[in-house]
Scaffold this motif. Sequence first.
Motif, mmCIF file in Angstrom:
data_model
loop_
_atom_site.group_PDB
_atom_site.id
_atom_site.type_symbol
_atom_site.label_atom_id
_atom_site.label_comp_id
_atom_site.label_asym_id
_atom_site.label_seq_id
_atom_site.Cartn_x
_atom_site.Cartn_y
_atom_site.Cartn_z
ATOM 1 N N MET A 177 0.851 -1.200 0.000
ATOM 2 C CA MET A 177 0.000 0.000 0.000
ATOM 3 C C MET A 177 0.886 1.249 0.000
ATOM 4 N N ASN A 210 -1.538 8.405 4.187
ATOM 5 C CA ASN A 210 -1.680 6.952 4.174
ATOM 6 C C ASN A 210 -2.329 6.490 2.855
ATOM 7 N N PRO A 211 -2.461 5.182 2.644
ATOM 8 C CA PRO A 211 -2.992 4.689 1.354
ATOM 9 C C PRO A 211 -4.384 5.228 0.992
ATOM 10 N N SER A 254 -13.927 3.617 3.492
ATOM 11 C CA SER A 254 -12.799 2.904 4.096
ATOM 12 C C SER A 254 -13.103 2.687 5.571
ATOM 13 N N SER A 261 -9.293 5.198 9.457
ATOM 14 C CA SER A 261 -8.339 5.173 8.336
ATOM 15 C C SER A 261 -8.004 6.569 7.805
ATOM 16 N N THR A 296 -11.363 1.208 -0.230
ATOM 17 C CA THR A 296 -10.236 0.381 0.206
ATOM 18 C C THR A 296 -10.578 -0.249 1.558
ATOM 19 N N TRP A 317 -8.028 -0.873 3.641
ATOM 20 C CA TRP A 317 -6.827 -0.611 4.444
ATOM 21 C C TRP A 317 -7.196 0.007 5.790
#
Length: 704
Positions: free
Chosen positions: A1, A28-29, A49, A53, A198, A200
Motif C-alpha cells: 500500500m 496513508n494509502p 474505508s 483510516s 479500500t 486498508w
Amino acid sequence: MEFTPIDKLNLDERIIKILKKKGIEKLNPVQTDAVNSGLLEGKRLLVTSPTGSGKTLIAELGIISHLLSNGGKAVYITPLKALTAEKYNELKDWEELGFKVGMTSGDYDSDDAWLKNYDIIVSTYEKIDSLWRHNPSWLSEVDYFVLDEFHYLNDEERGPVVESVAIRAKRKNLLALSATISNYEKIANWLNAIPVTTNWRPVPLREGVIVEGKKSYQVIFPDETIEIKGNDPIIAYTLYVLEHGGQVLVFRNSRKMAESTAKKISSSMGLLSLPDKELLKVGEEIKNVEDAGSDEKEELYELVVRGVAFHHAGLSKGLREIIERAFRERKIKVIVATPTLAAGVNLPARAVIIGDFHRFNRKILGYQEEIPIMEYKQMAGRAGRPGFDKEGEAVIVVRNKKEAEKVFKKYILSPPEPIESRLGNESAFYSFLLGIISSEKKISEDDLEDYAMDTLLDKDVAEKYVKRGITWLRDNEFIAGDDELVLTKFGKRVADLYINPFTAKVFKDYLTKSDKSCNIAYLHLVAYTPDGPTVSVTRSELEELVDEAPCPLFIEEPEDEDEFYNYVSALKVAMIINDWIEEVDEDVILGRYGIGSGDLRSIIDTMDWLTYSGYNVAKVLDLKEHYDVLYTLNLRVKDGVKEELLDLVKIQGVGRKRARILYNHGIKKPEDVVMNVDKVKSLLGQKIGEKIAKEAARLIAGNA
C-alpha cells in the motif's frame, strides 16, 4: 500500500506547513488514493474505508483546496452533535490560513444569519436540512459539502434527512465519507462521484468468535485458536486482554446488560483493579458532575476507581464525557456499552467483544432480531488503537460450534447490507417535499417531481409518492397554488419549525376541536406526535398510567395494541415532564420512572422543541385559548420550574434550584436581585451572588 510524503504532492506550501504542525509527514494509502482520484482538483468523491483510516484529513484537504482555489464557503456535515464538536476542533487548525470556522446544531427555528462571516461551517444533517428551509443568504454561497458518516443514509431514523441533504448537496460540489458501503458503485453513481474504496486500516483487524470448549473457552480466529480459562466468556477474554496490556470495549444489547456486565468484570479483576491515584481523580470527577443522578454517580464511582465503566444514552452528557476522556487517556481500561457508542465518538480499544448479536424488538414475535451486519462492522471497527496496538481483535460471543459457523458466515465473511433509500414512507417523504417547497419558495409540480426522481427510491415509487404527497399537503392546507406550489402561512411555519407535517396535523386536528385542558393533556398531545420522545413502558405501567391521568386527555385511548403502547409511552413522558415543571427533585424523577439522567435531558430537550412548536402552530391558527397555555408551558419545560419562577430563570446562571432558593427568601424578580445584592450573596455565595447580580442588572437594562 502506498504512503506518500506530503512534500511530493501538489499542495500549497501553506497547507504543507499546517500538516507538519499537526505531525503529518505522509499521507496513508486511503488519503493517497483520494488525492490520486482528484481530491485536490475538486473532483466529487465517495470515499469508503474502515473506521480510523484517516477520512477526516481527506475532508480537510478537500475543503481547504476548494476554498483556496474557488473561494465561497464549505460545510462539514455529521450525523451526531458529539461528532460535530470533534470535527470543529480539528478544522480550527486551518484558521491560520485566514478561514473562519463556525459550528451550529440544534435550534431549528433560526436562519443563523451570523454564519455569513464564516468560511467553514460544521453542523449536523438535521440542522443543515432546517437551514435550507429558512433560506439564509449565506447558504447560497456554500458550494462544497462534506457528507460524513454517509452510511447513515441506511438508518431508519436519520436516513431520510441524510438523503434530503444529499439531494441538494449534489447539485453543488461534494465529498462523501463512509465506512464500508457494499453497493458503493450505485451510491457513487447516484452522487455523480468517483468511488474511492479500500479495506486498508492503520491497525489490522482480526475477527473471530468465543465459544465454550470442554474445559475452557476457545477464541477462534481464522488463523489461530486461543484457549482461555474462566466461568464467563466475556470476563475471561477481558482479563486475558488486560493481562496483555490492552484496553477492551464490550458491547451488550441493553443498558441493564451493560451495567451488570461492567459490575461482574469489576468484581472479577482482583489485583488488576486496585485503585490508583489517577482513577481516584476520575472517580472524584464522577462524584462532582452536576447533570447526573446520585445513584448513577455512586454506581459509576465504584466501577471507575477499579478501571471499569458502563456507557449508554441513559447517562448524562457530563458522565459520558468523563468516561470517554479517561478511556482515551488509558486510565479506564474497560467500557461496557450499548451499540450507540460504536456509531458516535472515536474510542478505539485493543479488543472489542460483541456480547450479543441479537437485540430486542417489541414488534417481532419473540422480541429478538439479529443485528444488521453494518452494526456489527461499526462495533468491530473500534478494535485497534493506532500507535498502541499492532493489531485489533473483534470477537462475537456464541453458544456453540454450529452458531460459530453461522456467525462467521454472516458477520465476518459477508459485506454489510446494501444502502437503500429510507424515504419510502409517507411521513418521511411528505416532510421531504415540504422542505423542498420551503427552500425553493415556489416551485412547479414538474420541478418538484424532478427532486423526487433524484432520490434513491425506485422511480415508480417516487412518482406515486410525489403525486399523493402534493394532494395530501394541499388537502391539509400546507400548500396552495396550481401552476406553482407555495407554502401557506401555516405550511411555512411548520417547515421553519422543522417538525414533521404529520406532527403539525396532530396539533391542528386536536387543538381546533378541543377546549382548554390541564398541563398533562397538552404534554400528552405533544408527546404523542410522530416527533415525540418515546420511553419504555412496563406491564404494570400499561395498566396504571391511564388511570392516573388527572384530567381528560385530548386523544382517546386507541384499541390497537401497538398504538396503545405508544399512547401510554406518551402519557409517561407527559408525567415525567409534569414532575419536572413542578420542580420535583431530579433523583426522585429518575427513580419514579426508571430512567437515566441522559434520558431525562433528551426528553426535556425534545419536549422543549415540541411545546414551542405546538405554541407556534396554535398561534398561526389563531387558537388563543391554547397558545397562551402552550407558551407558558414551553417556558416552564425549558427550565423545569413552576410559573412563579419564570422571571428569575431569565437571569443567566439562575437555574431551577437557585431560583427556588431566591424566591423562598422573598427575591422574586430580577429587580429584587439588584436591590438585595448582599442577601443574594449570602444565599448563593459571594462569587456566584455577585455574578448573578451583574446578570440581573444586564437583563433589566436590556429590557428597558
